[in-house]
Scaffold this motif. Structure first.
Motif, PDB file in Angstrom:
ATOM      1  N   MET A  33       0.843  -1.197   0.000  1.00 45.42           N
ATOM      2  CA  MET A  33       0.000   0.000   0.000  1.00 45.42           C
ATOM      3  C   MET A  33       0.875   1.243   0.000  1.00 45.42           C
ATOM      4  O   MET A  33       1.984   1.224   0.533  1.00 45.42           O
ATOM      5  CB  MET A  33      -0.865   0.037   1.257  1.00 45.42           C
ATOM      6  CG  MET A  33      -1.962  -1.001   1.276  1.00 45.42           C
ATOM      7  SD  MET A  33      -2.979  -0.657   2.724  1.00 45.42           S
ATOM      8  CE  MET A  33      -4.114  -2.014   2.611  1.00 45.42           C
ATOM      9  N   THR A  34       0.363   2.322  -0.547  1.00 46.41           N
ATOM     10  CA  THR A  34       1.127   3.569  -0.536  1.00 46.41           C
ATOM     11  C   THR A  34       1.148   4.139   0.885  1.00 46.41           C
ATOM     12  O   THR A  34       0.396   3.705   1.768  1.00 46.41           O
ATOM     13  CB  THR A  34       0.494   4.629  -1.453  1.00 46.41           C
ATOM     14  OG1 THR A  34      -0.788   4.984  -0.924  1.00 46.41           O
ATOM     15  CG2 THR A  34       0.341   4.124  -2.890  1.00 46.41           C
TER      16      THR A  34
ATOM     17  N   GLU B 271      -2.241   5.386   1.743  1.00 44.09           N
ATOM     18  CA  GLU B 271      -3.166   4.288   2.075  1.00 44.09           C
ATOM     19  C   GLU B 271      -2.862   3.709   3.454  1.00 44.09           C
ATOM     20  O   GLU B 271      -3.777   3.415   4.231  1.00 44.09           O
ATOM     21  CB  GLU B 271      -3.085   3.185   1.008  1.00 44.09           C
ATOM     22  CG  GLU B 271      -3.737   3.594  -0.315  1.00 44.09           C
ATOM     23  CD  GLU B 271      -3.344   2.692  -1.484  1.00 44.09           C
ATOM     24  OE1 GLU B 271      -4.020   2.784  -2.520  1.00 44.09           O
ATOM     25  OE2 GLU B 271      -2.359   1.920  -1.387  1.00 44.09           O
ATOM     26  N   ASN B 272      -1.574   3.554   3.768  1.00 43.90           N
ATOM     27  CA  ASN B 272      -1.191   3.095   5.094  1.00 43.90           C
ATOM     28  C   ASN B 272      -1.740   4.037   6.165  1.00 43.90           C
ATOM     29  O   ASN B 272      -2.289   3.594   7.177  1.00 43.90           O
ATOM     30  CB  ASN B 272       0.339   3.033   5.215  1.00 43.90           C
ATOM     31  CG  ASN B 272       0.914   1.663   4.886  1.00 43.90           C
ATOM     32  OD1 ASN B 272       0.916   0.765   5.732  1.00 43.90           O
ATOM     33  ND2 ASN B 272       1.377   1.505   3.655  1.00 43.90           N
TER      34      ASN B 272
ATOM     35  N   ARG C 203      -4.271   6.104   5.960  1.00 43.55           N
ATOM     36  CA  ARG C 203      -5.735   6.030   6.035  1.00 43.55           C
ATOM     37  C   ARG C 203      -6.193   4.797   6.800  1.00 43.55           C
ATOM     38  O   ARG C 203      -7.221   4.827   7.474  1.00 43.55           O
ATOM     39  CB  ARG C 203      -6.330   6.037   4.623  1.00 43.55           C
ATOM     40  CG  ARG C 203      -6.155   7.394   3.970  1.00 43.55           C
ATOM     41  CD  ARG C 203      -7.176   7.646   2.868  1.00 43.55           C
ATOM     42  NE  ARG C 203      -7.105   9.033   2.426  1.00 43.55           N
ATOM     43  CZ  ARG C 203      -6.790   9.400   1.179  1.00 43.55           C
ATOM     44  NH1 ARG C 203      -6.570   8.484   0.245  1.00 43.55           N
ATOM     45  NH2 ARG C 203      -6.737  10.672   0.870  1.00 43.55           N
TER      46      ARG C 203
ATOM     47  N   TYR D 251      -9.321   4.070   9.956  1.00 48.62           N
ATOM     48  CA  TYR D 251     -10.561   3.462   9.456  1.00 48.62           C
ATOM     49  C   TYR D 251     -11.520   3.021  10.563  1.00 48.62           C
ATOM     50  O   TYR D 251     -12.684   2.810  10.304  1.00 48.62           O
ATOM     51  CB  TYR D 251     -10.252   2.320   8.480  1.00 48.62           C
ATOM     52  CG  TYR D 251     -10.132   0.950   9.067  1.00 48.62           C
ATOM     53  CD1 TYR D 251     -11.072  -0.033   8.756  1.00 48.62           C
ATOM     54  CD2 TYR D 251      -9.084   0.622   9.932  1.00 48.62           C
ATOM     55  CE1 TYR D 251     -10.959  -1.299   9.284  1.00 48.62           C
ATOM     56  CE2 TYR D 251      -8.975  -0.637  10.459  1.00 48.62           C
ATOM     57  CZ  TYR D 251      -9.906  -1.599  10.134  1.00 48.62           C
ATOM     58  OH  TYR D 251      -9.800  -2.846  10.665  1.00 48.62           O
TER      59      TYR D 251
END
Ligand code: ATP
Length: 238
Positions: free
Chosen positions: A96-97, A100-101, A103, A107
């Motif tokens: 993951m970018t 993304e990490n 985010r 969550y």
């Protein structure tokens, strides 16, 4: 009496099968503090953090957060209650970018806050520069920053850090500890496991020393730093 501690562990007993890894560990962390947890390999430091963050259930004993009992609550729900955990070995999602990490760290929140991302990028400008790069291609130090940033995205009041300096060059360790100081100055309480006792005690207000699953010493950080037993066992001095 004043307010209850932010975190209190009472007489934790944790087992791996028949192995008793924690033999009645009690400790407290007040709001705003930095507390260091020291000890040799296998002393039970990681196990203590995992019990505090709900990743492991104690067989007996209690975990209290702000005067409420939270043992038995799953780790993802403890995130919502204010506990963030930066695990040993960082555990960045390699494919993951960076973005993304980060985010992923938010969550579990009902309402992710864009200001948290800005906060992380201000603390770690290198993560902003590499936001589209996948986690697996970052250096060890950058992965540690990403792991800390990801935990901050969960808006923790209490951040549990497991060996943030592990495997990193001294200059990077220095940088990371300076940022931890800043995170604490911004109001986040820290409970820090470290092999690097000297760095940890320079940052910490207080510390606990664990040996074979039990607390054997606890004191103000400067007192531990000058204690001959601590110096001999954990600061590499004779
Ligand atoms: P380290 O720095 O090596 O991680 P630590 O102080 O964090 O040391 P823990 O990882 O908490 O120590 O381990 C405490 C004890 O529990 C050790 O005796 C260890 O061998 C044992 N242990 C830890 N994890 C497991 C597991 N998954 N299964 C069995 N035993 C375990």
């Amino acid at each position: 009496a004043g307010p209850p501690p932010l975190l209190e562990l009472r007489e934790l007993h944790v087992y791996y099968g028949v192995i008793e890894a924690l033999k009645g560990v009690s400790l407290a962390v007040a709001e705003g503090e930095v507390v260091a947890l020291l000890g040799a390999n296998g002393a039970g430091k990681s196990t203590t953090l995992k019990a505090a963050s709900g990743m492991l259930s104690p067989r007996t004993g209690e975990v209290w957060l702000r005067g409420e009992r939270v043992d038995g609550i799953a780790s993802h729900d403890l995130v919502r209650l204010g506990i963030g955990h930066v695990p040993e070995g960082r555990r960045v999602f390699p494919r993951m970018t960076v973005l993304e990490n980060l985010r992923m760290g938010a969550y579990r929140l009902r309402r992710p806050d864009p200001a948290d991302l800005e906060r992380v990028f201000t603390l770690f400008p290198v993560l902003a520069a590499r936001r589209k790069q996948v986690g697996g291609t970052l250096s060890g130090g950058e992965q540690q920053m990403l792991a800390i940033g990801r935990a901050l995205m969960g808006k923790p009041e209490l951040l549990l850090l497991d060996e943030p300096s592990m495997g990193l060059a001294p200059l990077i360790v220095q940088q990371i500890f300076e940022i931890l100081r800043e995170i604490n100055a911004q109001g986040t309480t820290l409970l820090l496991v470290e092999q690097n006792a000297s760095q940890a005690l320079q940052l910490a207000d207080r510390g606990y020393v664990l040996e074979t699953g039990a607390v054997v010493m606890s004191d103000a950080a400067p007192a531990l730093l000058s204690d001959p037993r601590v110096r001999a066992a954990y600061l590499g001095e004779v």
